[in-house]
Design an enzyme around this catalytic site. Structure first.
Site, mmCIF file in Angstrom:
data_model
loop_
_atom_site.group_PDB
_atom_site.id
_atom_site.type_symbol
_atom_site.label_atom_id
_atom_site.label_comp_id
_atom_site.label_asym_id
_atom_site.label_seq_id
_atom_site.Cartn_x
_atom_site.Cartn_y
_atom_site.Cartn_z
ATOM 1 N N MET A 30 -10.795 9.303 -5.535
ATOM 2 C CA MET A 30 -10.064 10.525 -5.893
ATOM 3 C C MET A 30 -10.412 10.947 -7.329
ATOM 4 O O MET A 30 -9.678 11.723 -7.948
ATOM 5 C CB MET A 30 -8.563 10.309 -5.737
ATOM 6 C CG MET A 30 -8.193 10.025 -4.280
ATOM 7 S SD MET A 30 -6.529 10.490 -3.873
ATOM 8 C CE MET A 30 -5.620 9.407 -4.957
ATOM 9 N N GLY A 31 -11.509 10.415 -7.865
ATOM 10 C CA GLY A 31 -11.950 10.834 -9.193
ATOM 11 C C GLY A 31 -11.161 10.174 -10.313
ATOM 12 O O GLY A 31 -10.503 9.162 -10.107
ATOM 13 N N HIS A 34 -13.189 5.181 -13.413
ATOM 14 C CA HIS A 34 -13.180 4.141 -14.447
ATOM 15 C C HIS A 34 -14.098 3.025 -13.984
ATOM 16 O O HIS A 34 -14.736 3.135 -12.926
ATOM 17 C CB HIS A 34 -11.747 3.651 -14.695
ATOM 18 C CG HIS A 34 -11.010 3.316 -13.429
ATOM 19 N ND1 HIS A 34 -11.334 2.232 -12.644
ATOM 20 C CD2 HIS A 34 -9.987 3.946 -12.779
ATOM 21 C CE1 HIS A 34 -10.536 2.183 -11.594
ATOM 22 N NE2 HIS A 34 -9.706 3.218 -11.642
ATOM 23 N N HIS A 37 -14.035 1.854 -10.290
ATOM 24 C CA HIS A 37 -14.811 2.667 -9.337
ATOM 25 C C HIS A 37 -16.305 2.358 -9.485
ATOM 26 O O HIS A 37 -17.024 2.238 -8.490
ATOM 27 C CB HIS A 37 -14.601 4.159 -9.619
ATOM 28 C CG HIS A 37 -13.202 4.661 -9.419
ATOM 29 N ND1 HIS A 37 -12.403 5.062 -10.461
ATOM 30 C CD2 HIS A 37 -12.464 4.831 -8.299
ATOM 31 C CE1 HIS A 37 -11.239 5.482 -9.993
ATOM 32 N NE2 HIS A 37 -11.241 5.346 -8.679
ATOM 33 N N SER A 186 -6.842 1.691 -13.364
ATOM 34 C CA SER A 186 -6.324 2.676 -12.413
ATOM 35 C C SER A 186 -6.412 4.049 -13.061
ATOM 36 O O SER A 186 -6.217 4.178 -14.272
ATOM 37 C CB SER A 186 -4.856 2.354 -12.093
ATOM 38 O OG SER A 186 -4.247 3.474 -11.497
ATOM 39 N N SER A 187 -6.679 5.050 -12.233
ATOM 40 C CA SER A 187 -6.735 6.421 -12.768
ATOM 41 C C SER A 187 -5.389 6.802 -13.375
ATOM 42 O O SER A 187 -5.316 7.580 -14.322
ATOM 43 C CB SER A 187 -7.078 7.402 -11.644
ATOM 44 O OG SER A 187 -8.268 7.003 -11.019
ATOM 45 N N ARG A 188 -4.309 6.241 -12.825
ATOM 46 C CA ARG A 188 -2.973 6.605 -13.315
ATOM 47 C C ARG A 188 -2.685 6.016 -14.702
ATOM 48 O O ARG A 188 -1.759 6.468 -15.372
ATOM 49 C CB ARG A 188 -1.903 6.140 -12.330
ATOM 50 C CG ARG A 188 -1.873 6.967 -11.053
ATOM 51 C CD ARG A 188 -0.711 6.556 -10.173
ATOM 52 N NE ARG A 188 -0.546 7.457 -9.032
ATOM 53 C CZ ARG A 188 -1.177 7.342 -7.870
ATOM 54 N NH1 ARG A 188 -2.020 6.328 -7.690
ATOM 55 N NH2 ARG A 188 -0.982 8.199 -6.900
HETATM 56 P P1 AMP Z 1 -8.920 5.869 -5.896
HETATM 57 O O1 AMP Z 1 -9.797 6.804 -6.674
HETATM 58 O O2 AMP Z 1 -7.751 5.367 -6.654
HETATM 59 O O3 AMP Z 1 -8.568 6.419 -4.533
HETATM 60 O O4 AMP Z 1 -9.811 4.565 -5.626
HETATM 61 C C1 AMP Z 1 -11.060 4.641 -5.008
HETATM 62 C C2 AMP Z 1 -11.534 3.252 -4.715
HETATM 63 O O5 AMP Z 1 -11.652 2.511 -5.937
HETATM 64 C C3 AMP Z 1 -10.548 2.454 -3.820
HETATM 65 O O6 AMP Z 1 -11.287 1.668 -2.892
HETATM 66 C C4 AMP Z 1 -9.832 1.593 -4.833
HETATM 67 O O7 AMP Z 1 -9.294 0.409 -4.286
HETATM 68 C C5 AMP Z 1 -10.951 1.289 -5.811
HETATM 69 N N1 AMP Z 1 -10.397 0.864 -7.104
HETATM 70 C C6 AMP Z 1 -9.410 1.460 -7.816
HETATM 71 N N2 AMP Z 1 -9.123 0.754 -8.925
HETATM 72 C C7 AMP Z 1 -9.937 -0.344 -8.898
HETATM 73 C C8 AMP Z 1 -10.112 -1.458 -9.762
HETATM 74 N N3 AMP Z 1 -9.379 -1.621 -10.876
HETATM 75 N N4 AMP Z 1 -11.043 -2.391 -9.433
HETATM 76 C C9 AMP Z 1 -11.798 -2.242 -8.306
HETATM 77 N N5 AMP Z 1 -11.678 -1.196 -7.453
HETATM 78 C C10 AMP Z 1 -10.761 -0.271 -7.737
#
Ligand code: AMP
Length: 280
Positions: A30-31, A34, A37, A186-188
Site C-alpha cells: 500500500m506504499g 520502508h 517492503h 510500518s508505514s503507520r
Molecule cells: P503494506 O504496505 O503494509 O500492505 O505491506 C505490504 C507487505 O509488506 C505485506 O506483505 C507486509 O506484511 C510487508 N511488511 C510490512 N511491514 C514489514 C516489515 N516490517 N518487515 C517485513 N515485511 C513487512
C-alpha cells in the site's frame, strides 16, 4: 523500472518477461515504503527473474474511514526506493482499474481466521484484503508471492485465499524488519509523534517479555501481564495474545507440540500498531 497504470500495460509487460522464461515475483503493497517492503523486493529479486511491485491503498480493507484518510502516501519517494532496489515493474492502478463499476465482491470463506484477533477487531478487513489480493494475483499471475511475517494473520488469510481460488503461486513469507530499537517497521510509524515513537518500543519489549517467560509463567498470567505492561505504558490494548502459530487458536496451556506465537494489537494516540513474535 517500468511504471504502468492499466491492466493491459501490466499484462503486456509481464507477458513479455514470462515469454523470455523469467519467473515472476510479486510484492503487493500500500506504499509509504520502508526497509521492510524493500526486503520483500530483495527476496523476490534473489528468487525470481522479474520483480513486480504494486502500490494501491485498498479502500475495501479499511474498516475505519479515518485510518484510510490518514494513511501515508509518499509516492515519489516510493518510486526512488523501488528504482534503487532494482524492482523491474511498478503497478500503480487507479481504484477503477481494480474495482470496475460492475465489480461484485465475492465472499471468501475464511472460517475462524476471520473472527479472531485482527478479524475480530477489524470487521470486514480480511474480506477486503482477499478482494484486492485475488484481483491482483489474477492480473499479475506471479510464480511467487512475497509477504511479510509482520502481518502474521494476513499471511495465513492469503494462503487460505490461494487454496480457495486454486491459483498456482508459491507463497514466500519474509521476516519482520525492525528499527534498531526493535520497533517493527510500518508505514503507520510515520504518524507517531516523537514522544509516541519513543514509547512504541514497548511493543517489542512486551513480545520479548513473553518470549523470556513462556516457559515459566502460566499462559493466562503471561497474557495478562503483557496487556498490563502495555496499558501502564500508555497504550490502549486490543489484544495481547498467545496462539498456536499454525492455526492462530488461542493457547491456554503449552502441550509441547504447538509452536506459540505472541501477537499484539494496540493503539498509541490515534495510531494502531500490530506486531508478533514466535515465542519458542
Ligand atoms: P503494506 O504496505 O503494509 O500492505 O505491506 C505490504 C507487505 O509488506 C505485506 O506483505 C507486509 O506484511 C510487508 N511488511 C510490512 N511491514 C514489514 C516489515 N516490517 N518487515 C517485513 N515485511 C513487512
Amino acid at each position: 523500472m517500468i511504471i504502468v497504470h492499466t491492466a493491459e500495460a501490466l499484462s503486456e509487460t509481464i507477458g513479455r518477461a514470462a515469454g523470455e522464461g523469467r519467473r515472476i515475483g510479486f510484492v503487493p503493497t500500500m506504499g509509504a515504503l520502508h526497509r521492510g517492503h524493500i526486503s520483500l523486493i530483495d527476496a523476490s529479486r534473489s528468487l525470481t527473474g522479474f520483480t513486480v511491485c504494486s502500490i494501491f491503498v485498498n479502500p475495501t480493507q479499511f474498516n475505519n474511514p479515518e485510518d484510510l484518510k490518514k494513511y501515508p502516501r509518499t509516492i515519489e519517494q516510493d518510486i526512488d526506493l523501488l528504482e534503487a532496489a532494482g524492482c523491474d515493474l511498478l503497478f500503480l492502478p487507479d481504484p477503477s482499474v481494480i474495482y470496475p463499476p460492475d465489480y461484485k465482491p465475492p465472499h471468501y470463506d475464511l472460517g475462524e481466521l476471520e473472527t479472531i484477533l485482527e478479524g475480530k477487531f477489524r470487521p470486514g478487513h480480511f474480506q477486503g484484503v482477499c478482494q484486492v489480493v485475488d484481483i491482483l494475483l489474477k492480473l499479475v499471475r506471479p510464480h511467487a508471492l512475497f509477504l511479510g511475517e509482520k502481518d502474521f494473520q494476513q499471511c495465513m488469510v492469503i494462503k487460505k485465499l490461494i487454496s480457495l481460488t486454486g491459483q498456482p503461486v508459491d507463497c514466500i513469507i519474509c521476516p519482520t524488519m525492525r528499527e534498531t530499537d526493535g520497533l517493527a517497521m510500518s508505514s503507520r510509524n510515520m504518524r507517531l509523534s516523537a514522544e509516541e515513537r519513543a514509547q512504541s518500543v514497548m511493543i517489542f519489549k512486551t513480545l520479548l517479555f513473553m518470549k523470556e517467560n513462556i516457559a515459566h509463567i502460566p499462559l493466562s498470567d503471561l497474557k495478562k501481564s503483557a496487556a498490563d505492561m502495555l496499558e501502564s505504558a500508555g497504550f490502549r490494548v486490543e489484544y495481547a495474545e498467545i496462539a498456536d502459530a499454525s492455526t492462530l487458536k488461542s493457547m491456554d496451556v503449552r502441550d509441547g507440540q504447538q509452536r506459540p506465537v505472541g501477537l499484539i494489537a494496540c493503539h498509541l494516540g490515534s495510531v494502531r500498531l500490530i506486531d508478533n513474535m514466535i515465542l519458542l
